[in-house]
Design an enzyme around this catalytic site. Structure first.
Site, PDB file in Angstrom:
ATOM      1  N   ASP A   1      43.910  66.359  58.939  1.00 52.89           N
ATOM      2  CA  ASP A   1      42.955  66.668  59.431  1.00 52.89           C
ATOM      3  C   ASP A   1      41.748  66.948  58.542  1.00 52.89           C
ATOM      4  O   ASP A   1      41.786  67.694  57.693  1.00 52.89           O
ATOM      5  CB  ASP A   1      43.097  68.092  60.078  1.00 52.89           C
ATOM      6  CG  ASP A   1      41.970  68.727  61.142  1.00 52.89           C
ATOM      7  OD1 ASP A   1      40.891  67.974  60.966  1.00 52.89           O
ATOM      8  OD2 ASP A   1      42.115  69.774  61.663  1.00 52.89           O
TER       9      ASP A   1
ATOM     10  N   ASP B   1      38.471  61.838  62.820  1.00 52.30           N
ATOM     11  CA  ASP B   1      39.154  62.721  61.502  1.00 52.30           C
ATOM     12  C   ASP B   1      40.495  63.241  61.487  1.00 52.30           C
ATOM     13  O   ASP B   1      40.748  64.377  60.753  1.00 52.30           O
ATOM     14  CB  ASP B   1      37.936  63.958  61.299  1.00 52.30           C
ATOM     15  CG  ASP B   1      37.886  64.695  62.399  1.00 52.30           C
ATOM     16  OD1 ASP B   1      38.390  64.716  63.521  1.00 52.30           O
ATOM     17  OD2 ASP B   1      37.454  65.815  62.460  1.00 52.30           O
ATOM     18  N   GLU B   2      41.347  62.707  62.549  1.00 53.33           N
ATOM     19  CA  GLU B   2      42.622  63.389  62.521  1.00 53.33           C
ATOM     20  C   GLU B   2      43.661  62.286  62.521  1.00 53.33           C
ATOM     21  O   GLU B   2      43.493  61.086  63.448  1.00 53.33           O
ATOM     22  CB  GLU B   2      42.783  64.263  63.816  1.00 53.33           C
ATOM     23  CG  GLU B   2      41.946  65.356  63.628  1.00 53.33           C
ATOM     24  CD  GLU B   2      42.238  66.481  64.728  1.00 53.33           C
ATOM     25  OE1 GLU B   2      42.291  67.677  64.683  1.00 53.33           O
ATOM     26  OE2 GLU B   2      42.635  65.951  66.163  1.00 53.33           O
TER      27      GLU B   2
END
Length: 223
Positions: free
Chosen positions: A55, A153-154
């Site tokens: 993350d 973003d993960e």
């Protein structure tokens, strides 16, 4: 129990040191036997998942700062105007957070800094974020070709196959990457030509089989 175990370990280490003083080469005839036994144990050990969730903190903001003037790194910044999507650490010190109305963030920074600082807003640039996300995902694929991107973003990846090859074969990063990509390609080819019920082999299971035929030097365990 811990104390007893520690005492036992200390005694064993003492015996090893005494034996080495008497016969410095006492390990040599036993090393091959021990290596073979450890190799056998490792080859039979099941490869369990080692799942990792990546993350990337303040990802949008980090993307913007990569292309902005370096002076912005020490100023309170955020992405978004009417609604803030993320902020840098300097802004977070003033309480600026994601999903906060922009005008509230402005007030927080101005009032808590005594009027010395103002919150800097960056306009969202999703094309930039997609490009940077792709760069990160390509790096993660080197550790798990089947990495799953949950958002920009993960990501989710399983490092068990990577660890298995690193431990059992002691390969370098490029050798492991080549093996994982080859394994993935083989699975995709078989899956494309075999009925679903006949193909139910995971990447981890494939690496476990590969590891059982390890021809490299054994893992050395030192106290």
């Amino acid at each position: 129990r811990d104390q007893q175990a520690n005492e036992r370990i200390a005694q064993l280490r003492k015996r090893v040191k005494e034996e080495e003083r008497r016969n410095p080469k006492w390990r040599t005839p036993l090393q091959k036997t021990v290596d073979d036994e450890v190799n056998e144990i490792i080859s039979q050990r099941p490869v369990r998942s080692a799942c990792v969730v990546v993350d990337m903190d303040m990802f949008f903001m980090a993307c913007e700062l990569l292309h902005a003037d370096k002076s912005y790194a020490d100023k309170p910044c955020c992405v978004g105007g009417g609604m803030i999507t993320t902020s840098n650490y300097k802004a977070r010190r003033y309480g600026v957070r994601a999903a906060m109305a922009g005008y509230i963030g402005d007030k927080l920074v101005e009032e808590l800094s005594g009027g010395k600082e103002k919150l800097i807003h960056f306009k969202s640039n999703f094309q930039l974020y997609k490009e940077k996300s792709s760069v990160v995902m390509e790096v993660l694929k080197e550790y798990d070709p089947n990495v799953k991107a949950c958002s920009l973003d993960e990501a989710f990846l399983d490092l068990a196959p990577y660890f298995a090859l690193k431990i059992t074969k002691n390969w370098n990063h490029q050798q492991i990457l080549d093996a994982l990509l080859k394994q993935q390609s083989t699975q995709e080819t078989v899956a494309a030509h075999a009925p679903k019920s006949e193909f139910d082999v995971t990447l981890s299971e494939g690496i476990a089989v590969l590891s059982s035929y390890s021809d490299s030097s054994c893992l050395k365990v030192a106290s």
